[in-house]
Every structure is written in C-alpha cells, then in structure tokens.
Write a protein that holds these residues in place. Structure first.
Motif, PDB file in Angstrom:
ATOM      1  N   ARG A 119       4.389   0.039  -3.112  1.00  0.00           N
ATOM      2  CA  ARG A 119       3.265   0.573  -2.371  1.00  0.00           C
ATOM      3  C   ARG A 119       2.064  -0.495  -2.282  1.00  0.00           C
ATOM      4  O   ARG A 119       1.379  -0.785  -1.182  1.00  0.00           O
ATOM      5  CB  ARG A 119       2.445   1.626  -3.261  1.00  0.00           C
ATOM      6  CG  ARG A 119       3.622   3.077  -2.890  1.00  0.00           C
ATOM      7  CD  ARG A 119       3.087   4.065  -4.306  1.00  0.00           C
ATOM      8  NE  ARG A 119       1.746   4.359  -3.877  1.00  0.00           N
ATOM      9  CZ  ARG A 119       0.932   4.839  -5.049  1.00  0.00           C
ATOM     10  NH1 ARG A 119       1.541   5.063  -6.264  1.00  0.00           N
ATOM     11  NH2 ARG A 119      -0.470   5.086  -4.722  1.00  0.00           N
ATOM     12  N   LEU A 141       0.622  -2.040   1.467  1.00  0.00           N
ATOM     13  CA  LEU A 141      -0.965  -2.129   1.937  1.00  0.00           C
ATOM     14  C   LEU A 141      -1.335  -3.430   2.213  1.00  0.00           C
ATOM     15  O   LEU A 141      -1.992  -3.862   2.998  1.00  0.00           O
ATOM     16  CB  LEU A 141      -1.586  -1.388   0.789  1.00  0.00           C
ATOM     17  CG  LEU A 141      -1.416   0.110   0.806  1.00  0.00           C
ATOM     18  CD1 LEU A 141      -2.416   0.683  -0.437  1.00  0.00           C
ATOM     19  CD2 LEU A 141      -1.834   0.717   2.317  1.00  0.00           C
ATOM     20  N   PRO A 192      -4.844  -4.790  -1.755  1.00  0.00           N
ATOM     21  CA  PRO A 192      -5.527  -3.793  -1.756  1.00  0.00           C
ATOM     22  C   PRO A 192      -6.464  -3.588  -3.188  1.00  0.00           C
ATOM     23  O   PRO A 192      -5.923  -4.277  -4.157  1.00  0.00           O
ATOM     24  CB  PRO A 192      -4.605  -2.391  -1.683  1.00  0.00           C
ATOM     25  CG  PRO A 192      -3.244  -3.033  -2.110  1.00  0.00           C
ATOM     26  CD  PRO A 192      -3.417  -4.529  -1.676  1.00  0.00           C
ATOM     27  N   GLN A 239      -8.403   1.725  -2.710  1.00  0.00           N
ATOM     28  CA  GLN A 239      -7.594   2.197  -1.387  1.00  0.00           C
ATOM     29  C   GLN A 239      -6.020   2.530  -1.689  1.00  0.00           C
ATOM     30  O   GLN A 239      -5.515   3.289  -0.969  1.00  0.00           O
ATOM     31  CB  GLN A 239      -7.501   0.682  -1.030  1.00  0.00           C
ATOM     32  CG  GLN A 239      -8.864   0.170  -0.383  1.00  0.00           C
ATOM     33  CD  GLN A 239      -8.792  -1.265   0.148  1.00  0.00           C
ATOM     34  OE1 GLN A 239      -8.172  -2.160  -0.401  1.00  0.00           O
ATOM     35  NE2 GLN A 239      -9.104  -1.490   1.423  1.00  0.00           N
ATOM     36  N   LEU A 240      -5.475   2.143  -3.044  1.00  0.00           N
ATOM     37  CA  LEU A 240      -4.063   2.568  -3.217  1.00  0.00           C
ATOM     38  C   LEU A 240      -4.164   4.155  -3.490  1.00  0.00           C
ATOM     39  O   LEU A 240      -3.383   4.823  -2.898  1.00  0.00           O
ATOM     40  CB  LEU A 240      -3.764   1.966  -4.345  1.00  0.00           C
ATOM     41  CG  LEU A 240      -2.044   1.790  -4.874  1.00  0.00           C
ATOM     42  CD1 LEU A 240      -1.453   0.877  -3.598  1.00  0.00           C
ATOM     43  CD2 LEU A 240      -1.762   1.335  -5.911  1.00  0.00           C
ATOM     44  N   ALA A 260      -4.621   5.702  -0.245  1.00  0.00           N
ATOM     45  CA  ALA A 260      -3.220   6.153   0.460  1.00  0.00           C
ATOM     46  C   ALA A 260      -2.310   7.047   0.289  1.00  0.00           C
ATOM     47  O   ALA A 260      -1.725   7.638   0.759  1.00  0.00           O
ATOM     48  CB  ALA A 260      -2.544   4.527   0.728  1.00  0.00           C
TER      49      ALA A 260
END
Length: 320
Positions: free
Chosen positions: A292, A296, A306, A310-311, A314
């Motif tokens: 993941r 990103l 990221p 932000q993770l 998302a």
C-alpha cells in the motif's frame, strides 16, 4: 506499541528528471532529492518510525536540498557527516509507463567516501534495525567499511539490506560476488525482480530465496511491481498482491516498500534481533502494508513517499 527505531545507512542522490524540449538547444531538468537509502529513511519517518540517517551530506546546492527534504520529513540527521565532496547526480528519463532510465554522475562524490573512523563514531544505541544497501555497499573506497559496520551491528540490531543493483555504476558481478557474504549478517533481504534477474539471470525466485536462506538471510522479499511480492521466511513462502494503483511513475516505489515493511514489523516490536518471534502471518501483514505504501508512492511524481495520515485516508476511501 510505539514503532521501534530504524537507522538507515547510505547515499543521497539528486534525481534530475528531463522535461520535453521547447527548443532543440534546451534541456530542462527538475531536480528532486532521492537515492534509495534516503528515500527509505524519509518514508520511514513519514510513516511514524523514529528514523536516523547515517549519510555523508555534501555542502553543495544538492546537499542543502537533501538536508531540507529529510529534516522536513522528520528524519534525524544528527549522525550525518558534513562532506567536502560533491553530491551524486542521476539524470532520469521516463518512458510512457513511468519507468525511469538513469545516467549517473558519481565519480568522487561524497556518498562513497566512508571511513572506518566516521562509522566508528556512529551511535546505534536504541536502534532496533539497521538498514543499508544500494551503492554504499559496493562503491569504493567506502564499501568495505560499510560492510564491516553492518556485520558488527548484528550484536544489537536486526540488519536489513536492499541490493538495489545499479549496473550503470557497478557491474552486477560485483554484487553477485558479495551477496552471499552479506547474507551471512543480513536478517531481511528485500530486492526487486529486476535485481533478481541481474543477480541470478533466469533463476526462479523460489530457488533464489533458498540460496539466500542457505547463506544466512531469514526473510527474503522479492517485489514484482504490479504483480505484488513473494516473501520467504526460512523457506515458508507467501505471495501478496499489489493493490490497484494509478501510476505516475515508479521512482522510489521499492524504497517505500522496504520502509513500509520495516515500519510494520517495528510497530509490532518484531525488530531488534534475529527475527526469532517472526511468523509467516506477520510477514503477510507487513508485506500487504508495504504494498500500500509503494502504491501511493507510484501515484505521485518522483520519490515522494506518503505520510502516515495519507495512508489512513487512502484506506478509508478504499473501504467506502
């Protein structure tokens, strides 16, 4: 549980990306701070891992760019050496799929001049994992000092290595000759399928994993881009798919994967020794998280990993 501290050792590289020409006699470059170890350190810090970076920072304009970028990302540069030599420059030309082809300007640059005295001054107190690789382990005159430093760190820390083969700067056979020696002190070996093809041309990933396990590495992870990753823990293997991603370019994706892997393991207290408590289920979860993070990174231009929030955002969008 708070994430465990990770120390990264290696180079910074100024990544200069070419832009379309407006006239035949003009070439515009957009310069971003990069380099595999620097990208990994920045990604770790942005995810929330206490990240220290042992590097030799030039005092030129690129060195100042590196410092500003790394400090803004939250990286601890207290162990960085102020170097008199120039920075390393890599000029990247992207193809239609966002893959980068590099030309390097690296002779006599700061990144390869490590001395045993400089490394002896490095403080690993509190470090649960020491990560290195890329060019620092193969470029002279400092490579042997870096290798000795990593071997010595096994007394107190998990050791992670990413070979990050760069055939334009160092012949692949140099990596091949040294990799089995590195595995003797390496707990985590992460490499791309491109690295695998350069190191063991035509070899099946499973056979390569077995060879590196036999040489000493407990966890081997081979990343396969959009096809996810293969992970092998003492020969017990899993495959992890890559999440759907909008790819702007793939620059820094492997470094972000490594950071995500180490962050996830460290946040669960699994770093700090020879991975004796690590189970294949832990590896699967860590690789899924790392994939993941890499996805990103692919969604933005250049090596721009990221931040943790932000993770989280998302992941929330993906579940809606």
């Amino acid at each position: 549980m708070h994430p465990q501290q990770v120390t990264v050792l290696g180079e910074c590289v100024a990544d200069a990306f070419t832009s379309p020409r407006h006239t035949p006699a003009e070439l515009t470059l957009r310069v971003l701070p990069g380099g595999g170890p620097a990208n990994t350190a920045a990604a770790l810090a942005r995810l929330g891992t206490p990240a220290r970076f042992l590097t030799r920072l030039s005092q030129d304009v690129f060195g100042r760019l590196f410092r500003d970028h790394l400090e803004a990302s939250g990286v601890d540069l207290s162990g960085a050496v102020r170097a008199a030599e120039p920075s390393t420059l890599a000029v990247a030309e992207l193809d239609d799929q966002g893959q980068a082809a590099y030309s390097f300007h690296a002779e006599g640059s700061a990144d390869w001049q490590w001395t045993r005295t400089e490394l002896a001054a490095a403080d690993l107190a509190g470090t649960a994992c020491l990560h290195s690789g890329s060019l620092a382990l193969v470029r002279d005159p400092g490579a042997s000092a870096v290798e000795e430093f990593l071997a010595g760190a096994t007394a107190t820390a998990t050791v992670s290595v990413d070979p990050n083969v760069r055939p334009l700067l160092v012949r692949p056979d140099v990596y091949r000759q040294r990799l089995s020696r590195w595995c003797a002190f390496t707990d985590i070996l992460r490499l791309s399928e491109e690295d695998l093809e350069l190191l063991l041309p035509g070899a099946a990933p499973e056979r390569a994993c077995d060879a590196w396990h036999a040489a000493g590495a407990r966890l081997v992870v081979v990343t396969r881009g959009a096809r996810g990753a293969l992970a092998s823990l003492d020969g017990e293997r899993i495959t992890v798919p890559a999440p759907p991603a909008r790819v702007v370019d793939t620059v820094g994706a492997g470094d972000s994967f490594t950071a995500g892997l180490l962050h996830h393991l460290g946040s669960r207290g699994l770093l700090g020794g020879r991975l004796t408590e690590l189970r294949i289920e832990d590896v699967a979860q860590a690789c899924a998280f790392a994939a993941r993070v890499a996805a990103l990174t692919c969604a933005v231009a250049g090596p721009n990993p990221p931040w943790g929030h932000q993770l989280t955002s998302a992941a929330a969008v993906a579940t809606e």
